[in-house]
Scaffold this motif. Sequence first.
Motif, PDB file in Angstrom:
ATOM      1  N   SER A   1     -39.616  59.133  33.108  1.00 18.86           N
ATOM      2  CA  SER A   1     -39.141  57.746  33.060  1.00 18.86           C
ATOM      3  C   SER A   1     -37.919  57.592  32.154  1.00 18.86           C
ATOM      4  O   SER A   1     -37.244  56.568  32.191  1.00 18.86           O
ATOM      5  N   LEU A   2     -37.628  58.619  31.345  1.00 22.90           N
ATOM      6  CA  LEU A   2     -36.474  58.578  30.454  1.00 22.90           C
ATOM      7  C   LEU A   2     -35.352  59.513  30.909  1.00 22.90           C
ATOM      8  O   LEU A   2     -34.445  59.811  30.144  1.00 22.90           O
ATOM      9  N   GLN A   3     -35.401  59.947  32.161  1.00 22.00           N
ATOM     10  CA  GLN A   3     -34.321  60.763  32.682  1.00 22.00           C
ATOM     11  C   GLN A   3     -33.178  59.867  33.142  1.00 22.00           C
ATOM     12  O   GLN A   3     -33.399  58.727  33.555  1.00 22.00           O
ATOM     13  N   THR A   4     -31.968  60.390  33.057  1.00 19.99           N
ATOM     14  CA  THR A   4     -30.780  59.662  33.482  1.00 19.99           C
ATOM     15  C   THR A   4     -30.950  59.151  34.907  1.00 19.99           C
ATOM     16  O   THR A   4     -31.405  59.879  35.780  1.00 19.99           O
ATOM     17  N   HIS A   5     -30.584  57.889  35.121  1.00 20.85           N
ATOM     18  CA  HIS A   5     -30.622  57.303  36.459  1.00 20.85           C
ATOM     19  C   HIS A   5     -29.207  57.269  37.023  1.00 20.85           C
ATOM     20  O   HIS A   5     -28.270  56.893  36.327  1.00 20.85           O
TER      21      HIS A   5
ATOM     22  N   ASN B   1     -38.851  55.778  15.752  1.00 21.86           N
ATOM     23  CA  ASN B   1     -38.284  54.452  16.003  1.00 21.86           C
ATOM     24  C   ASN B   1     -37.043  54.527  16.880  1.00 21.86           C
ATOM     25  O   ASN B   1     -36.261  53.594  16.953  1.00 21.86           O
ATOM     26  N   HIS B   2     -36.856  55.669  17.559  1.00 24.39           N
ATOM     27  CA  HIS B   2     -35.675  55.864  18.390  1.00 24.39           C
ATOM     28  C   HIS B   2     -36.072  56.573  19.685  1.00 24.39           C
ATOM     29  O   HIS B   2     -36.918  57.465  19.680  1.00 24.39           O
ATOM     30  N   ALA B   3     -35.465  56.154  20.791  1.00 26.07           N
ATOM     31  CA  ALA B   3     -35.656  56.831  22.073  1.00 26.07           C
ATOM     32  C   ALA B   3     -34.356  56.762  22.840  1.00 26.07           C
ATOM     33  O   ALA B   3     -33.577  55.813  22.679  1.00 26.07           O
ATOM     34  N   GLU B   4     -34.110  57.782  23.637  1.00 16.39           N
ATOM     35  CA  GLU B   4     -32.934  57.741  24.495  1.00 16.39           C
ATOM     36  C   GLU B   4     -33.203  58.508  25.781  1.00 16.39           C
ATOM     37  O   GLU B   4     -34.023  59.413  25.816  1.00 16.39           O
ATOM     38  N   SER B   5     -32.505  58.078  26.810  1.00 14.52           N
ATOM     39  CA  SER B   5     -32.624  58.766  28.090  1.00 14.52           C
ATOM     40  C   SER B   5     -31.623  59.911  28.109  1.00 14.52           C
ATOM     41  O   SER B   5     -30.605  59.874  27.419  1.00 14.52           O
ATOM     42  N   SER B   6     -31.938  60.938  28.884  1.00 19.39           N
ATOM     43  CA  SER B   6     -31.032  62.078  29.001  1.00 19.39           C
ATOM     44  C   SER B   6     -31.258  62.778  30.332  1.00 19.39           C
ATOM     45  O   SER B   6     -32.240  62.520  31.029  1.00 19.39           O
TER      46      SER B   6
ATOM     47  N   VAL C   1     -38.695  49.766  26.094  1.00 23.64           N
ATOM     48  CA  VAL C   1     -37.463  49.004  26.318  1.00 23.64           C
ATOM     49  C   VAL C   1     -36.598  49.705  27.365  1.00 23.64           C
ATOM     50  O   VAL C   1     -36.084  49.067  28.288  1.00 23.64           O
ATOM     51  N   ILE C   2     -36.445  51.022  27.238  1.00 25.46           N
ATOM     52  CA  ILE C   2     -35.645  51.778  28.208  1.00 25.46           C
ATOM     53  C   ILE C   2     -36.260  51.687  29.599  1.00 25.46           C
ATOM     54  O   ILE C   2     -35.563  51.447  30.593  1.00 25.46           O
ATOM     55  N   GLN C   3     -37.568  51.830  29.696  1.00 27.38           N
ATOM     56  CA  GLN C   3     -38.247  51.740  30.987  1.00 27.38           C
ATOM     57  C   GLN C   3     -38.046  50.357  31.612  1.00 27.38           C
ATOM     58  O   GLN C   3     -37.801  50.236  32.814  1.00 27.38           O
TER      59      GLN C   3
ATOM     60  N   GLN D   1     -21.083  57.545  42.420  1.00 31.60           N
ATOM     61  CA  GLN D   1     -22.275  58.098  41.776  1.00 31.60           C
ATOM     62  C   GLN D   1     -22.078  57.935  40.275  1.00 31.60           C
ATOM     63  O   GLN D   1     -21.314  58.666  39.653  1.00 31.60           O
ATOM     64  N   THR D   2     -22.762  56.952  39.722  1.00 36.36           N
ATOM     65  CA  THR D   2     -22.585  56.581  38.322  1.00 36.36           C
ATOM     66  C   THR D   2     -23.896  56.753  37.565  1.00 36.36           C
ATOM     67  O   THR D   2     -24.940  56.285  38.011  1.00 36.36           O
ATOM     68  N   ALA D   3     -23.810  57.421  36.413  1.00 41.36           N
ATOM     69  CA  ALA D   3     -24.984  57.655  35.565  1.00 41.36           C
ATOM     70  C   ALA D   3     -25.066  56.565  34.507  1.00 41.36           C
ATOM     71  O   ALA D   3     -24.052  56.167  33.934  1.00 41.36           O
ATOM     72  N   ILE D   4     -26.280  56.076  34.252  1.00 39.97           N
ATOM     73  CA  ILE D   4     -26.509  55.089  33.192  1.00 39.97           C
ATOM     74  C   ILE D   4     -27.588  55.632  32.268  1.00 39.97           C
ATOM     75  O   ILE D   4     -28.676  55.993  32.710  1.00 39.97           O
ATOM     76  N   ASP D   5     -27.250  55.699  30.989  1.00 36.87           N
ATOM     77  CA  ASP D   5     -28.176  56.157  29.956  1.00 36.87           C
ATOM     78  C   ASP D   5     -28.315  55.086  28.883  1.00 36.87           C
ATOM     79  O   ASP D   5     -27.400  54.287  28.671  1.00 36.87           O
ATOM     80  N   PHE D   6     -29.459  55.105  28.189  1.00 34.57           N
ATOM     81  CA  PHE D   6     -29.716  54.169  27.108  1.00 34.57           C
ATOM     82  C   PHE D   6     -30.152  54.905  25.849  1.00 34.57           C
ATOM     83  O   PHE D   6     -30.814  55.933  25.925  1.00 34.57           O
ATOM     84  N   SER D   7     -29.787  54.325  24.720  1.00 38.52           N
ATOM     85  CA  SER D   7     -30.258  54.776  23.414  1.00 38.52           C
ATOM     86  C   SER D   7     -30.768  53.537  22.700  1.00 38.52           C
ATOM     87  O   SER D   7     -30.031  52.553  22.550  1.00 38.52           O
ATOM     88  N   VAL D   8     -32.021  53.553  22.265  1.00 37.43           N
ATOM     89  CA  VAL D   8     -32.642  52.383  21.635  1.00 37.43           C
ATOM     90  C   VAL D   8     -33.205  52.779  20.276  1.00 37.43           C
ATOM     91  O   VAL D   8     -33.953  53.743  20.159  1.00 37.43           O
ATOM     92  N   THR D   9     -32.829  52.010  19.260  1.00 35.38           N
ATOM     93  CA  THR D   9     -33.367  52.194  17.921  1.00 35.38           C
ATOM     94  C   THR D   9     -34.004  50.887  17.483  1.00 35.38           C
ATOM     95  O   THR D   9     -33.353  49.845  17.482  1.00 35.38           O
TER      96      THR D   9
END
Length: 131
Positions: A25-29, A13-18, A110-112, A87-95
Amino acid sequence: MSFRSTINKYFNNHAESSENHEDTSLQTHYYKTTKDKGLSMLENFFTNSEVYEVNSISKEHGEISVLIKKGRKAFIVATVIMVRPYQTAIDFSVTTESVLPFDFGYSTKVIQHLYKAINKDLPLITTRGTS
């Protein structure tokens, strides 16, 4: 993606980009913007949407916490970090909030979706760190 990662994606029930995530598709953008502009863009995006409700914003730490209030309920933490000038990194964590201990890949979707929405507003540099 390995078989185990695929199973974990759907039965969690949890996903995060790194930075070095196995799922591309879940790599840091990385975006060509500053931390403040990236944070402001995310704040405007979440505030102007009927789906999301901003819970809190920490400009010092570059984080926004958001709740999905329509459809499946979920808690999102967006992290904005300036790696280099423009150059700014954006990451997400979704539960996902659910009775079951898994969400069948909803948190990953949701992250995608969030990355696709951000790509329309900010110029994407890469999905991996450039050295």
